[in-house]
Design an enzyme around this catalytic site. Structure first.
Site, PDB file in Angstrom:
ATOM      1  CG  HIS A 561      -9.715  -5.482 -41.796  1.00 29.15           C
ATOM      2  ND1 HIS A 561     -10.769  -6.186 -41.550  1.00 29.15           N
ATOM      3  CD2 HIS A 561      -8.976  -5.291 -40.813  1.00 29.15           C
ATOM      4  CE1 HIS A 561     -10.706  -4.252 -40.449  1.00 29.15           C
ATOM      5  NE2 HIS A 561     -10.197  -4.476 -40.149  1.00 29.15           N
ATOM      6  CG  HIS A 566      -8.034  -7.600 -36.608  1.00 28.35           C
ATOM      7  ND1 HIS A 566      -8.593  -6.978 -35.744  1.00 28.35           N
ATOM      8  CD2 HIS A 566      -8.379  -6.942 -37.377  1.00 28.35           C
ATOM      9  CE1 HIS A 566      -9.515  -5.890 -35.927  1.00 28.35           C
ATOM     10  NE2 HIS A 566      -8.902  -5.419 -36.750  1.00 28.35           N
ATOM     11  CG  HIS A 753      -5.492  -2.155 -38.257  1.00 28.83           C
ATOM     12  ND1 HIS A 753      -6.880  -1.183 -37.677  1.00 28.83           N
ATOM     13  CD2 HIS A 753      -6.506  -3.191 -38.238  1.00 28.83           C
ATOM     14  CE1 HIS A 753      -7.986  -1.778 -37.425  1.00 28.83           C
ATOM     15  NE2 HIS A 753      -7.636  -2.922 -37.953  1.00 28.83           N
ATOM     16  CG  ASN A 757     -10.279  -0.607 -39.554  1.00 25.92           C
ATOM     17  OD1 ASN A 757     -11.471  -1.642 -40.054  1.00 25.92           O
ATOM     18  ND2 ASN A 757     -10.646  -0.070 -39.079  1.00 25.92           N
ATOM     19  CB  ILE A 903     -11.941  -0.250 -34.042  1.00 24.12           C
ATOM     20  CG1 ILE A 903     -13.469  -0.105 -34.996  1.00 24.12           C
ATOM     21  CG2 ILE A 903     -10.485   0.520 -35.468  1.00 24.12           C
ATOM     22  CD1 ILE A 903     -14.167  -0.636 -33.996  1.00 24.12           C
TER      23      ILE A 903
END
Length: 903
Positions: A561, A566, A753, A757, A903
């Site tokens: 993740h 990110h 993602h 997520n 997010i």
């Protein structure tokens, strides 16, 4: 663009110049706009102005004589988004001065910039200026109007500059030039425009058209380069909120050594701890450690990367902020003993039907409004209750966490389906130094395995037929085991988990090996646990699974993740804004997939991955979490392996096969993440291919594109500086090279993602299914008589003590609920074309194909989830695999692929 010496017989669908003709190498007949925050642009037909003309003194004259020229009256309508709270956000002296400015018609100073230089002098044509006056309201928007007299010889408008005369910044959505035959002309801005009192330099917005650098109109070249220079900054000073400067820095702000020696953290980025780079903020260094940057509540991100004010009121990240800063302290206050575990499984279930009473304080009322899904008001008792929705995995089968088949299934169709790999070497063996960590040979022997699979095959044949798979966290975690065990209430092992592929297409767990390195003069300890048929062995197996799941939860959160999506995407965002002009077609292609990521990353550095943040408090590696993350980046991360097909091949989960539908043959045919992911990957690649070949019909255009080459060089040498000399970086010489690079970036920020997520709450909200931490050792490792007796008498209590504490579990559940939520205005992959593409017929056509394919994929996934032959995604009590279904409604849905990591 404007050119008023045209005939009315020309077509009416042309955007910038009525006699505009498609350019070949500069982007065909595409028309674009700066995409900052994407929003549809209205035509403003109610303010349409006719083509009036008059004779005035020419703006441009020779030294010898003055002449007259025909001009045309052109109107600009500027749409400004109302800030949240309206006048309440602008109380005070500056508010009054701004209102006076509105009345006097001096709100925005608008200048029209000619696309081409003066052909006679070779210099820039004089800009045409006019102030904009506040005109009207349109819902949440304020409309400003400006009028210009444009000389015929001005030619095409290439850019518009905006100077904000207010004392406060303004969010400008669009500028519409009206009064042009074939118009109006839309310029999509969607950007914050700073006050001139903060910065005297006006903002420039280019017209809705893309240009490769070599095709930039002569009058815009200097503006194109100057805008990039502004975005790059000079690498000095502390960044201010209103700035739009993108620069690189190492992760030196995770610790807080000035507050406590225990909160000191190593710098990530550099030779000792390789890591991607983050956005530079320029904050002062800490007094205790000159290599660390001081922390602050407001972390700088370039202004257009931050959430808009309206977005902040509904967006999930604002909710996350509220959870982190208000709800978490309330939970800690409610549960006085931070080490207290759950007394029985029924107590866990009360979180879904009774909730946790929160202390009476002002923040809970605020939280009730922000996160009504979690915080309920019990009005008759005047209490605020933290009450969780029932996660899908528990709602469908409350005992699924007990079952081995579900434990195995989730490695292929759970929240972390990208770590399992094919066993290619036997016997299993560690690559760590045996002098430090003990014997390298695994305790999982051929004899142990064949006791489990003897009725099917031998180990040798299973290897040949690609039937053995593994989750291998042994070498990765073992160096940190002794460090982690020094932290009170925490333990850890290195682990290996072996699976066998059954004829049914499902996986069967065969063995779990847990290893502790030498410690305190004691030799290495390792033990293999297997499914068995006696009570003691069954509970030991369940405990071993809990440890493995805690390892998997940590690696999922830190690597699958955070790191792979990110963290590694932030350098792409920085380089894209520093090196690709807003006029560049690749900038426009990438921008929807990069929105809001820097803001959510800044929030993560503030309260999730920082020293004593949520990850360190509640996940197995504890204070060494980010060091583990750095080790994975150093040892395992490669850009080329972020492409889904390459990732599957590298893990032995697929092989190239030209006869297969998508060019790959899966090792496990029923692998939901791979099957659905490859459909999304293929759709993205087709869209990117059509787009890229439109602008780069010849290979030499990629090689000669100076901005594009600088962008790719900077990603490799600055954004991922610790990996700059690696041989696996793709070259960027042809359109195919560019297609591969762009497809990978878009896949990571959308499909990958989404897969790791949005299922977090449904799979881990009932934490026995995926505990984030284990707190007690296995009872067979150096057992004390009291521990042995406790385990044998009440194994249920023993495993509950091993699970996260009440505080840890409740905080993580609240965080995962928010992280798994879709914003009401989420932008999904292929759902809606960006405003700057709407008037280009070719881009519209290929985007419609992209959308159509994604809708088709929705149906394919739905059909797969009802296919009884696909046992890894369908069955009694089984959560269907929907994480890669392209579209979703708002909330925690376990489906939906947004454009970006928002997010």
């Amino acid at each position: 663009m404007l050119n008023l010496s045209i005939s009315k017989s020309q077509t009416s669908n042309q955007i910038l110049l009525p006699n505009y003709k498609p350019f070949i190498l500069g982007g065909g007949n595409a028309s674009f706009a700066v995409n900052r925050k994407c929003k549809s642009v209205r035509k403003h037909e109610n303010v349409r102005v006719g083509r009036g003309s008059s004779t005035i003194k020419a703006v441009q004259t020779s030294k010898a004589e003055k002449s007259t020229t025909t001009t045309s009256s052109v109107t600009a309508i500027i749409t400004v988004q109302q800030t949240v709270g309206g006048a309440l956000t602008h109380l005070g002296l500056s508010r009054g001065l701004d209102d006076i400015g509105d009345v006097l018609g001096r709100t925005l100073l608008i200048e029209l910039v000619a696309a081409e230089l003066d052909p006679h002098t070779g210099s820039e044509k004089p800009k045409i200026k006019a102030y904009a006056r506040k005109k009207d309201r349109d819902g949440d928007d304020t409309l400003y109007e400006s009028s210009f007299n444009v000389p015929e010889d001005f030619g095409e408008v290439g850019a518009i500059t905006v100077e904000n005369e207010h004392h406060k910044e303004m969010f400008v959505e669009s500028i519409v030039l009206d009064g042009v035959y074939g118009g109006p002309i839309n310029v999509t801005c969607n950007s914050w425009v700073h006050s001139k009192f903060d910065n005297e330099e006006p903002r420039v917005f280019f017209v809705d058209k893309s240009y490769l650098p070599s095709n930039t109109p002569s009058g815009l070249k200097i503006y194109r380069e100057k805008e990039l220079q502004i975005l790059r900054g000079d690498g000095t000073g502390e960044r201010k909120t209103h700035e739009r400067i993108y620069d690189y820095d190492v992760y030196n702000d995770l610790g807080d050594p000035d507050s406590s020696e225990d909160l000191a953290r190593p710098v990530l980025g550099g030779k000792e701890h390789p890591y991607p780079r983050r956005c530079r903020t320029g904050r002062a260094r800490t007094e205790t450690d000159p290599s660390s940057e001081s922390r602050s509540l407001n972390v700088y991100v370039p202004r257009d990367e931050a959430f808009s004010e309206v977005k902040q009121m509904t967006f999930s990240a604002k909710t996350l902020y509220s959870v982190l800063h208000s709800l978490v302290p309330s939970i800690q206050t409610s549960i006085i003993d931070s080490e207290l575990g759950f007394p029985h499984f029924t107590a866990i279930e009360t979180l879904f039907n009774e909730g946790v009473e929160l202390p009476k304080q002002k923040s809970t009322g605020f939280l009730r409004n922000i996160i009504p899904r979690l915080v309920k008001a019990i009005t008759d008792l005047q209490k605020d209750i933290l009450l969780f929705e029932t996660p899908q995995v528990y709602d469908r089968d409350r005992f699924s966490w007990f079952r081995d088949e579900e434990f195995a299934r989730q490695t292929l169709a759970g929240v972390n389906p990208c770590c399992i790999e094919l066993v290619t070497e036997w016997p299993l063996k560690s690559k760590l130094d045996p002098e430090v960590y003990g014997p390298a040979e695994s305790a999982i022997t051929t004899e142990l395995v064949e006791k489990e699979i003897g009725g099917f095959t031998t180990v040798k044949k299973a290897l040949e037929e690609k039937k053995l798979f593994i989750l291998d966290y042994h070498d990765l975690l073992l160096p940190y085991v002794n460090k982690v065990r020094e932290i009170q209430g925490t333990t850890m092992y290195g682990s290996r988990t072996l699976f066998f592929l059954m004829p049914s297409g499902t996986l069967r767990p065969l063995a779990i090996e847990l290893t502790r390195p030498p410690i305190d003069g004691k030799p290495q300890w390792k033990e293999v646990f297997q499914p068995c048929w006696d009570a003691t062995g069954v509970w030991l197996w369940r405990l071993a699974k809990a440890h493995v799941l805690a390892h998997d939860s940590g690696i999922h959160q830190l690597v699958s993740h955070w790191l792979r999506t990110h963290c590694c995407t932030e350098p792409y965002i920085i380089a894209t804004n520093r090196q690709l002009s807003a006029m560049h077609p690749i900038y426009k292609l990438l921008h929807p997939h990069l929105r809001y990521t820097m803001e959510i990353n800044a929030l993560a550095r503030e309260a999730l991955i920082n020293g004593d943040g949520i990850i360190e408090r509640a996940f197995t590696p504890r204070k060494y979490s980010m060091e583990v993350c750095s080790a994975v980046y150093d040892q395992l991360w490669q850009f080329d392996l972020q492409a889904l097909p390459a990732d599957l091949i590298s893990r032995g989960m697929a092989v190239e096969d030209p006869k297969a539908p998508l060019g790959l043959k899966l090792t496990i045919e029923d692998y939901p993440y791979a099957n659905d992911g490859l459909l999304i990957w293929d759709a993205i690649k087709k869209w990117v291919t059509d787009y890229v070949t439109y602008y780069y019909p010849k290979a030499n255009l990629v090689q000669s594109d100076v901005e594009l080459q600088a962008w790719w060089t900077e990603i490799r040498t600055e954004g991922h500086a610790d990996k700059k000399d690696e041989p696996w970086w793709p070259v960027l010489e042809t359109p195919d090279d560019l297609i591969g690079i762009i497809t990978t970036i878009i896949w990571v920020s959308s499909g990958h993602h989404a897969a790791v997520n949005f299922g977090q709450y449904d799979f881990a909200g009932y934490f026995p299914n995926r505990p984030t931490i284990t707190r007690t050792n296995m009872p067979t490792e150096d057992p004390k008589d009291s521990e042995k007796e406790e385990f044998l008498k009440k194994p249920e209590e023993f495993i509950l003590k091993c699970f996260p504490s009440q505080v840890q579990a409740t905080i993580v559940m609240a965080i995962l609920d928010v992280l798994s939520s879709h914003s009401p205005d989420e932008e999904y992959l292929g759902e809606k074309i960006q405003p700057y593409w709407k008037d280009d017929k070719y881009i519209n056509a290929i985007f419609e194909q992209f959308t159509g394919r994604l809708k088709e994929i929705e149906g394919i996934i739905d059909a797969r989830n009802t296919n009884g032959d696909l046992k890894n995604r369908f069955g009694a009590g089984v959560v269907p695999y929907q994480l890669l279904k392209p579209f979703s409604e708002a909330g925690v849905t376990g489906k939906g692929v947004p454009n970006s990591i928002s997010i």
